[in-house]
Design a protein around this motif. Structure first.
Motif: not given
Length: 76
Positions: A8-32
């Motif tokens: 909740k705090t992360i969403k409030s601070k960044t405007g991003k939720g779990p699915d957003d971070f999953r997508k960003l991590a994939a774009e950064k090449g951290f996940t596959e």
């Protein structure tokens, strides 16, 4: 703080939720295929989240736990 509190705090601070971070991590090449690559360490994720989103250690580790599959959106 509960895991839900962290999210909740992360969403409030960044405007991003779990699915957003999953997508960003994939774009950064951290996940596959939805999994953190074996070459990626927790510190790599923490540094990224601190640099790009100004998250603290605990909040960054919550996102790491989410990406690693240790926790999910329903975890306490």
């Amino acid at each position: 703080m509960s895991f839900q509190g962290y999210l909740k705090t992360i969403k409030s601070k960044t405007g991003k939720g779990p699915d957003d971070f999953r997508k960003l991590a994939a774009e950064k090449g951290f996940t596959e295929n939805g999994q953190i690559k074996t070459s990626v360490k927790a510190g790599d994720i923490v540094k990224w989240l601190q640099a790009d989103f100004e998250l603290g250690q605990g909040h960054a580790m919550a996102i790491y736990a989410l990406l690693k599959g240790i926790k999910d959106e329903t975890s306490d």
